[in-house]
Scaffold this motif. Structure first.
Motif, mmCIF file in Angstrom:
data_model
loop_
_atom_site.group_PDB
_atom_site.id
_atom_site.type_symbol
_atom_site.label_atom_id
_atom_site.label_comp_id
_atom_site.label_asym_id
_atom_site.label_seq_id
_atom_site.Cartn_x
_atom_site.Cartn_y
_atom_site.Cartn_z
ATOM 1 N N MET A 167 -71.724 15.758 -15.522
ATOM 2 C CA MET A 167 -70.851 14.860 -16.268
ATOM 3 C C MET A 167 -70.966 13.448 -15.705
ATOM 4 O O MET A 167 -71.040 13.256 -14.500
ATOM 5 N N GLN A 168 -70.958 12.482 -16.634
ATOM 6 C CA GLN A 168 -71.017 11.084 -16.189
ATOM 7 C C GLN A 168 -69.590 10.518 -16.159
ATOM 8 O O GLN A 168 -68.814 10.746 -17.091
ATOM 9 N N VAL A 169 -69.266 9.816 -15.080
ATOM 10 C CA VAL A 169 -67.915 9.247 -14.952
ATOM 11 C C VAL A 169 -68.006 7.718 -14.953
ATOM 12 O O VAL A 169 -68.722 7.136 -14.138
ATOM 13 N N LEU A 170 -67.308 7.103 -15.908
ATOM 14 C CA LEU A 170 -67.320 5.641 -16.021
ATOM 15 C C LEU A 170 -65.913 5.093 -15.828
ATOM 16 O O LEU A 170 -64.935 5.761 -16.192
ATOM 17 N N LYS A 171 -65.829 3.884 -15.266
ATOM 18 C CA LYS A 171 -64.496 3.282 -15.055
ATOM 19 C C LYS A 171 -64.457 1.893 -15.688
ATOM 20 O O LYS A 171 -65.496 1.238 -15.807
ATOM 21 N N THR A 172 -63.268 1.454 -16.033
ATOM 22 C CA THR A 172 -63.142 0.070 -16.496
ATOM 23 C C THR A 172 -63.308 -0.854 -15.287
ATOM 24 O O THR A 172 -63.048 -0.438 -14.147
ATOM 25 N N LYS A 173 -63.715 -2.104 -15.539
ATOM 26 C CA LYS A 173 -63.918 -3.042 -14.424
ATOM 27 C C LYS A 173 -62.563 -3.352 -13.770
ATOM 28 O O LYS A 173 -62.440 -3.394 -12.556
ATOM 29 N N HIS A 174 -61.549 -3.595 -14.597
ATOM 30 C CA HIS A 174 -60.219 -3.899 -14.061
ATOM 31 C C HIS A 174 -59.350 -2.659 -14.193
ATOM 32 O O HIS A 174 -59.126 -2.180 -15.305
ATOM 33 N N LEU A 175 -58.878 -2.158 -13.078
ATOM 34 C CA LEU A 175 -57.953 -1.022 -13.097
ATOM 35 C C LEU A 175 -57.160 -1.046 -11.793
ATOM 36 O O LEU A 175 -57.572 -1.672 -10.819
ATOM 37 N N GLY A 176 -56.020 -0.398 -11.814
ATOM 38 C CA GLY A 176 -55.187 -0.408 -10.609
ATOM 39 C C GLY A 176 -54.412 -1.708 -10.482
ATOM 40 O O GLY A 176 -54.295 -2.463 -11.448
ATOM 41 N N PHE A 177 -53.916 -1.949 -9.272
ATOM 42 C CA PHE A 177 -52.995 -3.065 -9.031
ATOM 43 C C PHE A 177 -53.439 -4.371 -9.705
ATOM 44 O O PHE A 177 -54.577 -4.812 -9.532
ATOM 45 N N CYS A 178 -52.504 -4.957 -10.430
ATOM 46 C CA CYS A 178 -52.746 -6.280 -11.007
ATOM 47 C C CYS A 178 -52.386 -7.330 -9.954
ATOM 48 O O CYS A 178 -51.836 -6.996 -8.898
ATOM 49 N N PHE A 179 -52.615 -8.577 -10.307
ATOM 50 C CA PHE A 179 -52.316 -9.682 -9.391
ATOM 51 C C PHE A 179 -50.854 -9.648 -8.925
ATOM 52 O O PHE A 179 -50.557 -9.760 -7.732
ATOM 53 N N GLY A 180 -49.915 -9.460 -9.878
ATOM 54 C CA GLY A 180 -48.487 -9.532 -9.551
ATOM 55 C C GLY A 180 -48.031 -8.418 -8.622
ATOM 56 O O GLY A 180 -47.255 -8.645 -7.689
ATOM 57 N N VAL A 181 -48.528 -7.218 -8.868
ATOM 58 C CA VAL A 181 -48.125 -6.057 -8.058
ATOM 59 C C VAL A 181 -48.729 -6.173 -6.652
ATOM 60 O O VAL A 181 -48.044 -5.963 -5.643
ATOM 61 N N ARG A 182 -50.013 -6.540 -6.589
ATOM 62 C CA ARG A 182 -50.677 -6.665 -5.278
ATOM 63 C C ARG A 182 -49.949 -7.705 -4.424
ATOM 64 O O ARG A 182 -49.671 -7.505 -3.250
ATOM 65 N N ARG A 183 -49.604 -8.822 -5.063
ATOM 66 C CA ARG A 183 -48.905 -9.913 -4.366
ATOM 67 C C ARG A 183 -47.552 -9.407 -3.846
ATOM 68 O O ARG A 183 -47.196 -9.607 -2.685
ATOM 69 N N ALA A 184 -46.797 -8.695 -4.693
ATOM 70 C CA ALA A 184 -45.461 -8.217 -4.301
ATOM 71 C C ALA A 184 -45.553 -7.227 -3.138
ATOM 72 O O ALA A 184 -44.811 -7.333 -2.154
ATOM 73 N N ILE A 185 -46.471 -6.299 -3.230
ATOM 74 C CA ILE A 185 -46.604 -5.280 -2.185
ATOM 75 C C ILE A 185 -46.995 -5.944 -0.857
ATOM 76 O O ILE A 185 -46.435 -5.633 0.195
ATOM 77 N N ASN A 186 -47.939 -6.882 -0.915
ATOM 78 C CA ASN A 186 -48.371 -7.562 0.319
ATOM 79 C C ASN A 186 -47.218 -8.325 0.960
ATOM 80 O O ASN A 186 -47.014 -8.251 2.170
ATOM 81 N N ILE A 187 -46.455 -9.052 0.150
ATOM 82 C CA ILE A 187 -45.330 -9.842 0.689
ATOM 83 C C ILE A 187 -44.324 -8.901 1.364
ATOM 84 O O ILE A 187 -43.869 -9.141 2.479
ATOM 85 N N VAL A 188 -43.989 -7.817 0.688
ATOM 86 C CA VAL A 188 -42.943 -6.923 1.192
ATOM 87 C C VAL A 188 -43.416 -6.177 2.446
ATOM 88 O O VAL A 188 -42.662 -6.041 3.414
#
Ligand code: SF4
Length: 273
Positions: free
Chosen positions: A1-22
């Motif tokens: 089976m071939q597995v493909l992913k979208t280029k953008h997935l997972g944490f967006c800019f806003g979530v990554r920023r919030a998690i890092n700050i906290v």
């Protein structure tokens, strides 16, 4: 089976920023940190954060000490006033894109427009924006016409584009003047577009994210319109081997609040089926 992913997935800019700050604050201050509601809509991530002393509370009026975090999708005006009056230290991780929705909505109200928010009335972001309008606004999830002279429209940042455009079209009928701000955030838009393209090229799609995540649910709806054979899963444990019989190509994408390590585990699990 071939597995493909979208280029953008997972944490967006806003979530990554919030998690890092906290996380940085938790490490440096050593104080208890409270978030009003979960900081992001991902149960696994919220559990990890709890172990680091970052605790979600449902009722803001229960907070008497520690540091208070305004989460990515904002809090209500009266909650903000309460925390400020208490004099508790605040970390504001409200995403700039969410602040833009609020700013546009307030501008529209001040200029005499009846404000329509396209989104989910139970979502914290929509509740927050509405509270800054003193609850003088209309929330729409489905197309309808409204008899008003002037209507101003904004969208929840994680709204899917098709629904937003359909609702705007429906509003044109009953109104003399319609002013529209497309406030769907770029991260949401790019994820939805890439996911729809990938869904058209594969036999099965997995959309990974919290069951309580609005952006993941909307991503799933967008994908499902293109690929019927799609599943919204929270972790690799939700995967059923029976889904994959006769399948050659699998697509994987994830919501803006899905941690990278969960996406990696899902990918490994699929590759080992
Ligand atoms: S989905 Fe968009 S609005 Fe929401 S936190 Fe991410 S970047 Fe910000």
């Amino acid at each position: 089976m071939q597995v493909l992913k979208t280029k953008h997935l997972g944490f967006c800019f806003g979530v990554r920023r919030a998690i890092n700050i906290v996380l940085r604050e938790a490490e440096q201050s050593g104080k208890k940190i409270y978030t009003i509601g979960p900081i992001i809509h991902n149960p696994q991530m919220v559990k990890d954060l709890k172990e680091k002393g970052i605790v979600p509370v449902d009722n803001v009026y229960q907070i008497d000490d520690g540091i208070v975090v305004f989460r990515t999708h904002g809090i209500k005006k009266d909650e903000e006033a309460y925390i400020k009056n208490k004099g508790l230290p605040i970390i504001d991780t409200t995403c700039p894109f969410v602040k833009r929705v609020r700013k546009r909505a307030i501008f529209l109200k001040k200029n005499g427009y009846k404000v329509v928010i396209v989104g989910d009335k139970n979502h914290p972001e929509v509740k927050s924006v509405l509270s800054y309008l003193d609850n003088d606004g209309i929330v729409l999830q489905l197309p309808t016409s409204i008899k008003e002279k002037k209507i101003g429209v904004v969208s929840q940042t994680t709204q899917d584009k098709e629904t937003f455009f359909n609702i705007v079209r429906g509003l044109i009928e009953g109104v003399e003047e319609l002013r529209v701000y497309n406030t769907i955030c770029h991260s949401t838009e790019i994820r939805q577009d890439e996911a729809a393209i990938l869904a058209s090229k594969v036999d099965l799609m997995l959309i990974v994210g919290g069951k309580n995540s609005s952006n993941t649910a909307k991503l799933y709806n967008v994908v499902k319109r293109v690929q019927q054979n799609s599943y919204h899963i929270e972790t690799e444990k939700d995967i059923m081997p029976g889904w994959f019989s006769g399948i050659n190509k699998i697509g994987i994408t994830g919501g803006a609040s899905t941690p990278d390590h969960i996406l990696d585990i899902v990918e490994r699990r699929v590759k080992n089926l």
